[in-house]
Design an enzyme around this catalytic site. Sequence first.
Site, mmCIF file in Angstrom:
data_model
loop_
_atom_site.group_PDB
_atom_site.id
_atom_site.type_symbol
_atom_site.label_atom_id
_atom_site.label_comp_id
_atom_site.label_asym_id
_atom_site.label_seq_id
_atom_site.Cartn_x
_atom_site.Cartn_y
_atom_site.Cartn_z
ATOM 1 N N SER A 297 0.867 -1.083 0.086
ATOM 2 C CA SER A 297 -0.085 0.203 -0.005
ATOM 3 C C SER A 297 0.935 1.175 0.207
ATOM 4 O O SER A 297 1.709 1.401 -1.012
ATOM 5 C CB SER A 297 -0.953 0.031 1.184
ATOM 6 O OG SER A 297 -1.885 0.914 0.954
ATOM 7 N N ASP B 234 -9.704 -3.258 -6.380
ATOM 8 C CA ASP B 234 -9.233 -2.709 -5.246
ATOM 9 C C ASP B 234 -10.142 -1.379 -4.950
ATOM 10 O O ASP B 234 -9.828 -0.359 -5.659
ATOM 11 C CB ASP B 234 -7.617 -2.463 -5.257
ATOM 12 C CG ASP B 234 -7.330 -1.753 -4.074
ATOM 13 O OD1 ASP B 234 -7.940 -1.404 -2.986
ATOM 14 O OD2 ASP B 234 -6.080 -1.803 -3.851
ATOM 15 N N HIS C 157 -8.184 -4.809 -1.535
ATOM 16 C CA HIS C 157 -6.915 -3.836 -1.283
ATOM 17 C C HIS C 157 -6.109 -4.947 -0.161
ATOM 18 O O HIS C 157 -6.516 -5.163 1.091
ATOM 19 C CB HIS C 157 -7.098 -2.782 -0.559
ATOM 20 C CG HIS C 157 -5.986 -1.938 -0.202
ATOM 21 N ND1 HIS C 157 -5.336 -1.211 -1.041
ATOM 22 C CD2 HIS C 157 -5.357 -1.594 1.037
ATOM 23 C CE1 HIS C 157 -4.223 -0.488 -0.424
ATOM 24 N NE2 HIS C 157 -4.485 -0.567 0.673
#
Length: 316
Positions: free
Chosen positions: A138, A264, A290
Amino acid sequence: MIYPAPCWLPGGHLQTIYPAKCIVKPAVAYRRERWDTADGDFIDLDFVDGKTGQPFIVMFHGLEGSSDSHYARALMAHIAGLGWSGAVVHFRGCSGELNHAPRFYHSGDAREIDWILRRLAPHARTRGAGKFYAVGVSLGGNALLRWLGESQHQAEIVDAACAISAPLDLAGGGAALSRGFNMLYTRIFLQTLKPKCLDKLKQFPGLFDRDAMMNARDLYAFDNVVTAPLHGYLNTDDYWHRASAKYVLDDITVPTLVLNARNDPFLPAQYLPASAAAAITLEQPAHGGHVGFTIGAPFGKLNWLPQRMVSFLQTA
């Protein structure tokens, strides 16, 4: 490796939330080290010590993540089983103790990534590591890609890298997180960011506008008051533009896996790149959420993502 999305876990939101909140994380025996920084601050790293001669892998976590995040525990447990060594680097303020400097961390923190990796690389080699790998998840994935792209051949102290669910287009991702159901994720982030900011104002009164920070209801407003000015950007727009990894994907020379699910919720599919440098492997499965990528039934497992990363790194 093709991601086999389970039929019992449909949609990007469930595929994001379920693995993070509902699957039991594997146990990991960490060893913590604290490193002092040149600006009078510190970072904490949690190490897994493996066998001599095996690879060493360093992980950079996501926004408000840590070595306890589901993806960190999953990867470190997996490599421990292989006899590898590794470390989860805590960005400043994310190890359970407020950092000392008038800054936090951000999506374009390539300079921070650089000094950490340049200190870790000889550490790993001294311990006999055959290969030195870097993984970012991320926010950490975006920051790692920024370092890889900005450093180009100088980044080849790393043998291979992976960026998982990186918000490659920060403006596109920020807009997505500012509407609809996605506001749930934004509220969760702000619930931990704001108390840290209040503590930071006790350290450095007047560092930023307290009322504007407390009134922020999305990441755009928060970054405009806190993240951008603290880290040398003019405002949110400047930060999101200059820190987005999509602008350096053509400059990366280290073999790198860039893995983003097309469902996502943090980065809609229309913002994903169609091409990148020859050193990059773009993987964009239809499902996964995600940093999710749950597999198996009836309750699901977290081991597909660690297996995919290790498989890529070993063959890069």
